[in-house]
Design an enzyme around this catalytic site. Sequence first.
Site, PDB file in Angstrom:
ATOM      1  N   CYS A 145      -3.794   7.419  -2.042  1.00 53.58           N
ATOM      2  CA  CYS A 145      -4.860   6.774  -2.791  1.00 53.58           C
ATOM      3  C   CYS A 145      -4.992   7.454  -4.141  1.00 53.58           C
ATOM      4  CB  CYS A 145      -6.189   6.851  -2.031  1.00 53.58           C
ATOM      5  SG  CYS A 145      -7.558   6.132  -2.966  1.00 53.58           S
ATOM      6  N   ASP A 161       0.825  -1.213   0.000  1.00 53.79           N
ATOM      7  CA  ASP A 161       0.000   0.000   0.000  1.00 53.79           C
ATOM      8  C   ASP A 161       0.859   1.262   0.000  1.00 53.79           C
ATOM      9  OD1 ASP A 161      -2.332   1.446   0.017  1.00 53.79           O
ATOM     10  OD2 ASP A 161      -2.699   1.236   2.156  1.00 53.79           O
TER      11      ASP A 161
END
Length: 302
Positions: free
Chosen positions: A240, A16
Site C-alpha cells: 500500500c 493490487d
Amino acid sequence: MPLPHRVKIVEVAPRDGLQNEKAFIDTAIKVELVDRLAAAGFQNVEAASFVSPRWVPQMADGAEVMARITRRPGTLYSALTPNLKGFEAARAAGVDEVVIFSAASEAFAQKNINCSIAESIARFEPVAQAAREAGIRLRGSISCALGCPYQGEVPASAAVDVARRFLALGCDEIDVADTIGVATPAKVRAVMDAVTQSVDPARIAAHFHDTYGQAVANIVAALETGITIVHSSVAGLGGCPYARGATGNVATEDVLYLLRGLDIDTGVDLDAVVDTGQWISAHLDRKSASRAGNALAAKRAA
C-alpha cells in the site's frame, strides 16, 4: 460457526499486486499473468485498473491488457474504477465487474483520496448507477477496516457504516480490508461479526495483508464468522503506497495450502499457482514471498 465447504478466492495480483511496482512491467507479462491465473481455476481475477496514469503509471495499459487476455468462460475479470471516466473505460474494455473504494478511517480517506468518507461514497453514486444500467457487477472495497496507519484503531462501527453505504449503492460484494496488515484473529472476529449483522456474509470478502504474519490466522477467523470469499495475491505481491511498512497481500499459495489442509474446496489448482508464483517472481527478479509456494517448488525440484 462451522467452517465452509467451499471458498471463493479472488486473485488480486495483476492489479493490487503489481500496481506499486516501480519499473514498468511489460503488457505481455501482465496478460500472461492474468491468463495463467484464470487457467488455474480462479472464479474472479482482478485484472486491471482504470485510474489516471499520472497516479498509477503501472496500470496505464489496462485497456490493452483486457483486449489481449484469453477470456475463460466462468471467470469474472474485475477492474478498479475511481470515477465515471474510469468506469466508461472499463466498460469499453469489457470488464465483468468494477470495483469502487472508500475507507473505514477518515484519516486514511483524506490521505488516500483527498476527501471524507461520505464524500468518497457520494462520488461513486454515478459509477454505481452506470454499472446497474450497464448490467455490470459492482464491488465495494473498504480500506483500513481493521486498523489505520494514521489514526491507529478503527472501531468496528466504522466498517459497518461504510458497508451499509456500499450496500445502499447496490454493491454485489463488499471487501473488508486489513490494508496495513495489523489485525489479529480477535479483531477480525469482532469486525466481521459486526459487519455481517448488517450485510449477508455471502456478500462479504476478507482482504488481508501479511505485514505482521497474521494473515493466514486471520483468514481462519474470518471463515469462522461465515465469510466464504477471500482475496489473495500470487507470490504475496502487493503493498500500500499510503501505509509505510505495509507488505504484500497474503500469498495465494499459502491460502490454498491452508484451505487444502482444512478440506475446503476452492476449485483452484495449487500446483499451477505455485508455478505462476515462481514465474512472476523470476520476472520481477525477486524471491516469492509465499512460504508454501517456495517450499512446494523446492520439494518438486529436489
